[in-house]
Write a protein that holds these residues in place. Sequence first.
Motif, mmCIF file in Angstrom:
data_model
loop_
_atom_site.group_PDB
_atom_site.id
_atom_site.type_symbol
_atom_site.label_atom_id
_atom_site.label_comp_id
_atom_site.label_asym_id
_atom_site.label_seq_id
_atom_site.Cartn_x
_atom_site.Cartn_y
_atom_site.Cartn_z
ATOM 1 N N ASP A 1 0.811 -1.214 0.000
ATOM 2 C CA ASP A 1 0.000 0.000 0.000
ATOM 3 C C ASP A 1 0.842 1.260 0.000
ATOM 4 O OD1 ASP A 1 -2.709 -1.088 2.211
ATOM 5 O OD2 ASP A 1 -2.334 -1.407 0.070
ATOM 6 N N ALA A 2 0.385 2.252 -0.778
ATOM 7 C CA ALA A 2 0.827 3.615 -0.545
ATOM 8 C C ALA A 2 0.025 4.144 0.649
ATOM 9 C CB ALA A 2 0.562 4.480 -1.767
ATOM 10 N N VAL A 3 0.649 4.949 1.491
ATOM 11 C CA VAL A 3 -0.049 5.479 2.655
ATOM 12 C C VAL A 3 0.200 6.974 2.762
ATOM 13 C CG1 VAL A 3 -0.185 3.364 4.006
ATOM 14 C CG2 VAL A 3 1.873 4.745 4.108
ATOM 15 N N ALA A 4 -0.710 7.637 3.423
ATOM 16 C CA ALA A 4 -0.618 9.090 3.512
ATOM 17 C C ALA A 4 -1.233 9.583 4.810
ATOM 18 C CB ALA A 4 -1.332 9.729 2.326
ATOM 19 N N TRP A 5 -0.866 10.801 5.158
ATOM 20 C CA TRP A 5 -1.491 11.522 6.262
ATOM 21 C C TRP A 5 -2.213 12.736 5.677
ATOM 22 C CZ3 TRP A 5 -1.940 9.868 11.168
ATOM 23 C CH2 TRP A 5 -1.081 8.855 11.607
ATOM 24 N N PHE A 6 -3.460 12.871 6.038
ATOM 25 C CA PHE A 6 -4.256 14.033 5.680
ATOM 26 C C PHE A 6 -4.618 14.780 6.965
ATOM 27 C CE2 PHE A 6 -5.585 13.448 1.199
ATOM 28 C CZ PHE A 6 -5.041 12.199 0.967
ATOM 29 N N ARG A 7 -5.012 16.014 6.818
ATOM 30 C CA ARG A 7 -5.526 16.747 7.968
ATOM 31 C C ARG A 7 -6.709 17.610 7.544
ATOM 32 N NH1 ARG A 7 -0.537 20.940 9.237
ATOM 33 N NH2 ARG A 7 -0.891 22.414 7.517
ATOM 34 N N GLN A 8 -7.550 17.859 8.522
ATOM 35 C CA GLN A 8 -8.729 18.679 8.273
ATOM 36 C C GLN A 8 -8.960 19.557 9.493
ATOM 37 O OE1 GLN A 8 -12.282 16.476 7.243
ATOM 38 N NE2 GLN A 8 -13.194 18.265 6.296
ATOM 39 N N GLY A 9 -8.818 20.859 9.271
ATOM 40 C CA GLY A 9 -9.092 21.819 10.323
ATOM 41 C C GLY A 9 -10.527 22.301 10.256
ATOM 42 N N PRO A 10 -10.954 23.089 11.242
ATOM 43 C CA PRO A 10 -12.325 23.605 11.255
ATOM 44 C C PRO A 10 -12.626 24.413 9.998
ATOM 45 C CG PRO A 10 -11.249 23.985 13.362
ATOM 46 C CD PRO A 10 -10.188 23.506 12.423
ATOM 47 N N GLY A 11 -13.670 24.025 9.285
ATOM 48 C CA GLY A 11 -14.082 24.770 8.108
ATOM 49 C C GLY A 11 -13.182 24.617 6.907
ATOM 50 N N THR A 12 -12.308 23.639 6.937
ATOM 51 C CA THR A 12 -11.401 23.448 5.798
ATOM 52 C C THR A 12 -11.601 22.069 5.182
ATOM 53 O OG1 THR A 12 -9.581 22.534 7.102
ATOM 54 C CG2 THR A 12 -9.706 24.937 6.925
ATOM 55 N N GLU A 13 -11.122 21.908 3.974
ATOM 56 C CA GLU A 13 -11.193 20.608 3.318
ATOM 57 C C GLU A 13 -10.060 19.711 3.813
ATOM 58 O OE1 GLU A 13 -13.173 21.979 -0.954
ATOM 59 O OE2 GLU A 13 -11.182 21.069 -0.880
ATOM 60 N N ARG A 14 -10.276 18.418 3.694
ATOM 61 C CA ARG A 14 -9.236 17.466 4.040
ATOM 62 C C ARG A 14 -8.129 17.540 3.003
ATOM 63 N NH1 ARG A 14 -11.071 11.575 6.020
ATOM 64 N NH2 ARG A 14 -12.436 13.000 7.177
ATOM 65 N N SER A 15 -6.900 17.733 3.456
ATOM 66 C CA SER A 15 -5.787 17.883 2.523
ATOM 67 C C SER A 15 -4.630 16.996 2.952
ATOM 68 C CB SER A 15 -5.338 19.344 2.450
ATOM 69 O OG SER A 15 -4.848 19.776 3.694
ATOM 70 N N CYS A 16 -3.863 16.587 1.971
ATOM 71 C CA CYS A 16 -2.727 15.703 2.204
ATOM 72 C C CYS A 16 -1.539 16.516 2.689
ATOM 73 C CB CYS A 16 -2.367 14.970 0.921
ATOM 74 S SG CYS A 16 -1.034 13.778 1.121
ATOM 75 N N VAL A 17 -0.941 16.091 3.788
ATOM 76 C CA VAL A 17 0.265 16.758 4.263
ATOM 77 C C VAL A 17 1.516 15.949 3.973
ATOM 78 C CG1 VAL A 17 -0.920 18.082 6.045
ATOM 79 C CG2 VAL A 17 -0.002 15.841 6.614
ATOM 80 N N ALA A 18 1.380 14.624 3.879
ATOM 81 C CA ALA A 18 2.532 13.778 3.602
ATOM 82 C C ALA A 18 2.053 12.439 3.078
ATOM 83 C CB ALA A 18 3.387 13.579 4.843
ATOM 84 N N ALA A 19 2.853 11.854 2.194
ATOM 85 C CA ALA A 19 2.518 10.551 1.640
ATOM 86 C C ALA A 19 3.804 9.802 1.339
ATOM 87 C CB ALA A 19 1.668 10.697 0.373
ATOM 88 N N ILE A 20 3.689 8.477 1.305
ATOM 89 C CA ILE A 20 4.870 7.653 1.055
ATOM 90 C C ILE A 20 4.470 6.452 0.224
ATOM 91 C CG2 ILE A 20 4.580 6.376 3.225
ATOM 92 C CD1 ILE A 20 7.690 6.427 3.473
ATOM 93 N N SER A 21 5.330 6.088 -0.709
ATOM 94 C CA SER A 21 5.056 4.942 -1.570
ATOM 95 C C SER A 21 5.186 3.641 -0.796
ATOM 96 C CB SER A 21 6.012 4.954 -2.761
ATOM 97 O OG SER A 21 7.357 4.816 -2.309
ATOM 98 N N TRP A 22 4.735 2.550 -1.427
ATOM 99 C CA TRP A 22 4.759 1.260 -0.743
ATOM 100 C C TRP A 22 6.178 0.859 -0.355
ATOM 101 C CZ3 TRP A 22 7.608 -2.851 -2.479
ATOM 102 C CH2 TRP A 22 8.095 -2.755 -3.796
ATOM 103 N N SER A 23 7.138 1.260 -1.167
ATOM 104 C CA SER A 23 8.523 0.876 -0.936
ATOM 105 C C SER A 23 9.243 1.843 0.000
ATOM 106 C CB SER A 23 9.264 0.828 -2.263
ATOM 107 O OG SER A 23 9.250 2.113 -2.865
ATOM 108 N N GLY A 24 8.640 2.996 0.227
ATOM 109 C CA GLY A 24 9.295 4.013 1.032
ATOM 110 C C GLY A 24 10.288 4.856 0.261
ATOM 111 N N THR A 25 10.432 4.595 -1.032
ATOM 112 C CA THR A 25 11.446 5.309 -1.814
ATOM 113 C C THR A 25 10.965 6.659 -2.318
ATOM 114 O OG1 THR A 25 10.733 4.105 -3.793
ATOM 115 C CG2 THR A 25 12.579 3.195 -2.545
ATOM 116 N N SER A 26 9.656 6.866 -2.313
ATOM 117 C CA SER A 26 9.106 8.150 -2.764
ATOM 118 C C SER A 26 8.268 8.751 -1.652
ATOM 119 C CB SER A 26 8.229 7.956 -4.004
ATOM 120 O OG SER A 26 8.963 7.406 -5.067
#
Length: 126
Positions: A31-56
């Motif tokens: 799996d590729a995995v990611a962290w998103f965040r959502q503040g009050p009144g804002t859309e959910r946005s990606c702050v960081a992501a990593i490929s399955w291998s960890g190389t990207s």
Amino acid sequence: VQLQASGGGMVEAGGSLRLSCTVSGRTFSSDAVAWFRQGPGTERSCVAAISWSGTSTYYSDSVKGRFAISRDNADNTVYLQMNSLKPEDTAVYYCAAQEARGSTWIWTQHYQYDYWGQGTQVTVSS
């Protein structure tokens, strides 16, 4: 499939937190995995992501140089080390996973991820 996020809390500006997300019920190493965040009144946005291998990896401009994403495929866990936290980092943070099918491509849009954790609150006081 379960994604269990933890590590959120309240911290003063300039402080650090480390979020963890443990994935079960899936072949996490595929799996590729990611962290998103959502503040009050804002859309959910990606702050960081990593490929399955960890190389990207990917970081949003707002966290580049302060946050670091990593993964431990042996423990089915993805981490987000957050340093030099700012009040504007206050949000609910979500981990997400998506079958990568061997690709090292990184997805950064919330609709591109099928599996989500429950969210963990991060509050940064000034």
